[in-house]
Write a protein that holds these residues in place. Structure first.
Motif, PDB file in Angstrom:
ATOM      1  N   ARG A 196       0.797  -1.225   0.000  1.00  9.63           N
ATOM      2  CA  ARG A 196       0.000   0.000   0.000  1.00  9.63           C
ATOM      3  C   ARG A 196       0.831   1.277   0.000  1.00  9.63           C
ATOM      4  O   ARG A 196       0.425   2.298   0.509  1.00  9.63           O
ATOM      5  CB  ARG A 196      -1.014   0.003   1.143  1.00  9.63           C
ATOM      6  N   HIS A 197       2.011   1.215  -0.590  1.00  8.13           N
ATOM      7  CA  HIS A 197       2.851   2.403  -0.731  1.00  8.13           C
ATOM      8  C   HIS A 197       3.657   2.229  -2.014  1.00  8.13           C
ATOM      9  O   HIS A 197       4.377   1.242  -2.168  1.00  8.13           O
ATOM     10  CB  HIS A 197       3.772   2.558   0.479  1.00  8.13           C
ATOM     11  N   ARG A 198       3.508   3.195  -2.928  1.00  8.11           N
ATOM     12  CA  ARG A 198       4.070   3.071  -4.269  1.00  8.11           C
ATOM     13  C   ARG A 198       5.579   2.815  -4.275  1.00  8.11           C
ATOM     14  O   ARG A 198       6.049   1.895  -4.942  1.00  8.11           O
ATOM     15  CB  ARG A 198       3.737   4.320  -5.072  1.00  8.11           C
ATOM     16  N   GLN A 199       6.345   3.625  -3.572  1.00  7.24           N
ATOM     17  CA  GLN A 199       7.807   3.475  -3.600  1.00  7.24           C
ATOM     18  C   GLN A 199       8.236   2.131  -3.013  1.00  7.24           C
ATOM     19  O   GLN A 199       9.114   1.463  -3.565  1.00  7.24           O
ATOM     20  CB  GLN A 199       8.482   4.625  -2.841  1.00  7.24           C
ATOM     21  N   ASP A 200       7.616   1.727  -1.918  1.00 11.34           N
ATOM     22  CA  ASP A 200       7.948   0.434  -1.324  1.00 11.34           C
ATOM     23  C   ASP A 200       7.568  -0.719  -2.254  1.00 11.34           C
ATOM     24  O   ASP A 200       8.278  -1.723  -2.325  1.00 11.34           O
ATOM     25  CB  ASP A 200       7.257   0.270   0.035  1.00 11.34           C
ATOM     26  N   ALA A 201       6.464  -0.579  -2.975  1.00 10.30           N
ATOM     27  CA  ALA A 201       6.054  -1.612  -3.936  1.00 10.30           C
ATOM     28  C   ALA A 201       7.077  -1.717  -5.064  1.00 10.30           C
ATOM     29  O   ALA A 201       7.463  -2.825  -5.469  1.00 10.30           O
ATOM     30  CB  ALA A 201       4.666  -1.303  -4.496  1.00 10.30           C
ATOM     31  N   GLU A 202       7.520  -0.564  -5.556  1.00  9.10           N
ATOM     32  CA  GLU A 202       8.541  -0.565  -6.604  1.00  9.10           C
ATOM     33  C   GLU A 202       9.832  -1.203  -6.094  1.00  9.10           C
ATOM     34  O   GLU A 202      10.474  -1.983  -6.808  1.00  9.10           O
ATOM     35  CB  GLU A 202       8.812   0.864  -7.088  1.00  9.10           C
ATOM     36  N   ASP A 203      10.199  -0.891  -4.853  1.00 14.11           N
ATOM     37  CA  ASP A 203      11.397  -1.492  -4.255  1.00 14.11           C
ATOM     38  C   ASP A 203      11.247  -3.007  -4.133  1.00 14.11           C
ATOM     39  O   ASP A 203      12.196  -3.750  -4.413  1.00 14.11           O
ATOM     40  CB  ASP A 203      11.673  -0.899  -2.868  1.00 14.11           C
TER      41      ASP A 203
END
Length: 184
Positions: A46-53
Motif C-alpha cells: 500500500r505504498h508506491r515506492q515500497d512496492a517498486e522497491d
C-alpha cells in the motif's frame, strides 16, 4: 506473450535461456509479468515506492538465483513467492519504522502518505476495504486476484494448507463486502 498459441512453449524456451544466463530472455520473462507483480506489491504494501522497491528486489534475487529454479513451469509462482517474501520484509520494516500498533500497523504519518498515493485501483472503496484486511488476508486475496492462483498454489507459496487459504480468502472477501456495502 504473442497470442498465437505457442506462448507456453516460447516461455519455457525463455526460461531455459535465462537459466543459462541470457539477460535478454530474463528481461522478456520479467516484462511479461511486471504489471501483475507491481499490482500485487502495491496492494500488499500500500505504498508506491515500497512496492517498486519490492519488485526491484524480487527481480534482482530471481536473476541471481535463476539457476536454482527447479521446475521451469513454475517460474511465475516462483517469482510471486520471492515477491511475497519481499513484501513481508518491507511490511515488517514499516512496522518497525513507525512503531505503530494500530490494526494495520500504520502511524498517522504513514496513513497520510498512503492516502496521498494515486488511486491505482480506480475505486477508492475497494482499495480502502482491501487496506482494512490484515497482512495474511491481503496476501491471499492479492495472490488470488492479481496472480490468478488457486488455493493449492497459494498454499504452497504461503505455507498454509489449501482449506485454510480458502477459508481466509472467504473471510477476507466477506470483510471487504461488509466495508464496501454496509448494512443499512
Amino acid at each position: 506473450m504473442n497470442g498465437n498459441g505457442n506462448e507456453p512453449q516460447e516461455e519455457l524456451q525463455l526460461i531455459r535461456r535465462a537459466k543459462r544466463g541470457d539477460v535478454k530472455a530474463f528481461s522478456r520473462l520479467y516484462a511479461g509479468i511486471y504489471t501483475e507483480l507491481y499490482k500485487f506489491a502495491l496492494y500488499t504494501i500500500r505504498h508506491r515506492q515500497d512496492a517498486e522497491d519490492a519488485v526491484s528486489e524480487t527481480v534482482m534475487i530471481a536473476w541471481e538465483k535463476m539457476k536454482q529454479l527447479r521446475k521451469d513451469e513454475s517460474f511465475k509462482s516462483w517469482m510471486f513467492t520471492i515477491l511475497n517474501n519481499q513484501c513481508r520484509r518491507i511490511l515488517r520494516e514499516q512496522r518497525r519504522r513507525t512503531g505503530a500498533d494500530s490494526q494495520n500497523g500504520e502511524s498517522p504519518e504513514m496513513e497520510k502518505k498512503l492516502c496521498s498515493e494515486p488511486d491505482y485501483a480506480g475505486q477508492h472503496d475497494v482499495r480502502e476495504a482491501f487496506g482494512m484486511l490484515d497482512e495474511d488476508e491481503r496476501i491471499i486475496v492479492a495472490f488470488s486476484i492479481f496472480g490468478g492462483y488457486q488455493s493449492d498454489e497459494i498454499g504452497r507459496m504461503t505455507g498454509y494448507n489449501p482449506a485454510t487459504v480458502r477459508s481466509k480468502k472467504k473471510r477476507a472477501l466477506e470483510k471487504m463486502r461488509k466495508i464496501i456495502e454496509p448494512e443499512v
